[in-house]
Design a protein around this motif. Structure first.
Motif, mmCIF file in Angstrom:
data_model
loop_
_atom_site.group_PDB
_atom_site.id
_atom_site.type_symbol
_atom_site.label_atom_id
_atom_site.label_comp_id
_atom_site.label_asym_id
_atom_site.label_seq_id
_atom_site.Cartn_x
_atom_site.Cartn_y
_atom_site.Cartn_z
ATOM 1 N N ASN A 274 20.152 63.996 -64.631
ATOM 2 C CA ASN A 274 18.764 64.061 -65.105
ATOM 3 C C ASN A 274 18.624 65.075 -66.233
ATOM 4 O O ASN A 274 17.936 64.816 -67.223
ATOM 5 C CB ASN A 274 17.816 64.421 -63.960
ATOM 6 C CG ASN A 274 17.557 63.249 -63.046
ATOM 7 O OD1 ASN A 274 17.707 62.105 -63.432
ATOM 8 N ND2 ASN A 274 17.176 63.545 -61.817
ATOM 9 N N ALA A 275 19.284 66.221 -66.105
ATOM 10 C CA ALA A 275 19.213 67.245 -67.139
ATOM 11 C C ALA A 275 19.836 66.737 -68.443
ATOM 12 O O ALA A 275 19.296 66.984 -69.530
ATOM 13 C CB ALA A 275 19.911 68.521 -66.677
ATOM 14 N N ASN B 155 14.027 66.005 -60.509
ATOM 15 C CA ASN B 155 14.777 67.227 -60.225
ATOM 16 C C ASN B 155 14.012 68.148 -59.285
ATOM 17 O O ASN B 155 14.600 68.764 -58.405
ATOM 18 C CB ASN B 155 15.137 67.961 -61.513
ATOM 19 C CG ASN B 155 16.408 67.432 -62.131
ATOM 20 O OD1 ASN B 155 17.019 66.497 -61.624
ATOM 21 N ND2 ASN B 155 16.807 68.021 -63.233
ATOM 22 N N ASP C 84 15.366 69.377 -55.793
ATOM 23 C CA ASP C 84 15.411 70.806 -55.454
ATOM 24 C C ASP C 84 14.838 71.038 -54.066
ATOM 25 O O ASP C 84 15.402 71.783 -53.268
ATOM 26 C CB ASP C 84 14.622 71.634 -56.471
ATOM 27 C CG ASP C 84 15.342 71.822 -57.778
ATOM 28 O OD1 ASP C 84 16.561 71.563 -57.845
ATOM 29 O OD2 ASP C 84 14.676 72.235 -58.754
ATOM 30 N N ARG D 56 12.001 62.506 -65.098
ATOM 31 C CA ARG D 56 13.289 63.129 -64.744
ATOM 32 C C ARG D 56 13.105 64.549 -64.222
ATOM 33 O O ARG D 56 13.768 64.959 -63.274
ATOM 34 C CB ARG D 56 14.231 63.128 -65.953
ATOM 35 C CG ARG D 56 14.635 61.762 -66.414
ATOM 36 C CD ARG D 56 15.500 61.085 -65.396
ATOM 37 N NE ARG D 56 15.825 59.734 -65.844
ATOM 38 C CZ ARG D 56 16.856 59.048 -65.415
ATOM 39 N NH1 ARG D 56 17.663 59.558 -64.515
ATOM 40 N NH2 ARG D 56 17.067 57.829 -65.846
ATOM 41 N N GLN E 138 23.404 67.580 -56.567
ATOM 42 C CA GLN E 138 23.841 68.335 -57.739
ATOM 43 C C GLN E 138 24.212 67.402 -58.887
ATOM 44 O O GLN E 138 23.838 67.653 -60.040
ATOM 45 C CB GLN E 138 25.020 69.237 -57.377
ATOM 46 C CG GLN E 138 24.625 70.379 -56.456
ATOM 47 C CD GLN E 138 25.828 71.145 -55.935
ATOM 48 O OE1 GLN E 138 26.930 70.618 -55.861
ATOM 49 N NE2 GLN E 138 25.605 72.399 -55.562
ATOM 50 N N ARG F 177 21.032 65.837 -60.339
ATOM 51 C CA ARG F 177 20.293 66.833 -61.130
ATOM 52 C C ARG F 177 20.952 67.029 -62.489
ATOM 53 O O ARG F 177 20.276 67.115 -63.514
ATOM 54 C CB ARG F 177 20.227 68.172 -60.396
ATOM 55 C CG ARG F 177 19.300 68.140 -59.181
ATOM 56 C CD ARG F 177 19.130 69.509 -58.553
ATOM 57 N NE ARG F 177 18.250 70.292 -59.418
ATOM 58 C CZ ARG F 177 18.616 71.380 -60.090
ATOM 59 N NH1 ARG F 177 19.834 71.833 -60.011
ATOM 60 N NH2 ARG F 177 17.750 72.015 -60.848
ATOM 61 N N LYS F 178 22.278 67.094 -62.511
ATOM 62 C CA LYS F 178 22.996 67.250 -63.776
ATOM 63 C C LYS F 178 22.737 66.052 -64.684
ATOM 64 O O LYS F 178 22.511 66.212 -65.882
ATOM 65 C CB LYS F 178 24.498 67.402 -63.530
ATOM 66 C CG LYS F 178 24.900 68.754 -63.013
ATOM 67 C CD LYS F 178 26.407 68.811 -62.778
ATOM 68 C CE LYS F 178 26.792 70.074 -62.060
ATOM 69 N NZ LYS F 178 28.212 70.106 -61.710
#
Length: 76
Positions: free
Chosen positions: A63-64, A32, A36, A28, A57, A60-61
């Motif tokens: 994955n975070a 990201n 990026d 993950r 975006q 990425r959120k």
């Protein structure tokens, strides 16, 4: 003797789970990093592809969030 085998089996299973979680975390985080790179390429080219930027975006959120949940599993 049987208890020793059971304890060893439990330890091996726990190690496998930790390795699996860490593998997913790395996957993950790498995703990201890739996002990026694409994000900055889009921005640097001054493209107005807002749909893709929002997708990046959002991904990425997500994955975070997943990384956070996986790391919480390691704490328990």
């Amino acid at each position: 003797m049987i208890k020793e085998m059971s304890d060893k089996d439990e330890l091996i299973d726990a190690q496998k789970q930790v390795i699996g979680i860490l593998f997913e975390v790395i996957k993950r985080l790498q995703a990201n990093n890739d996002l990026d790179e694409e994000y900055f390429q889009i921005i640097s080219k001054e493209q107005k592809d807002e749909i893709r930027i929002k997708e990046i975006q959002n991904e990425r959120k997500e994955n975070a969030k997943i990384v956070g949940r996986l790391l919480e599993q390691l704490e328990t």
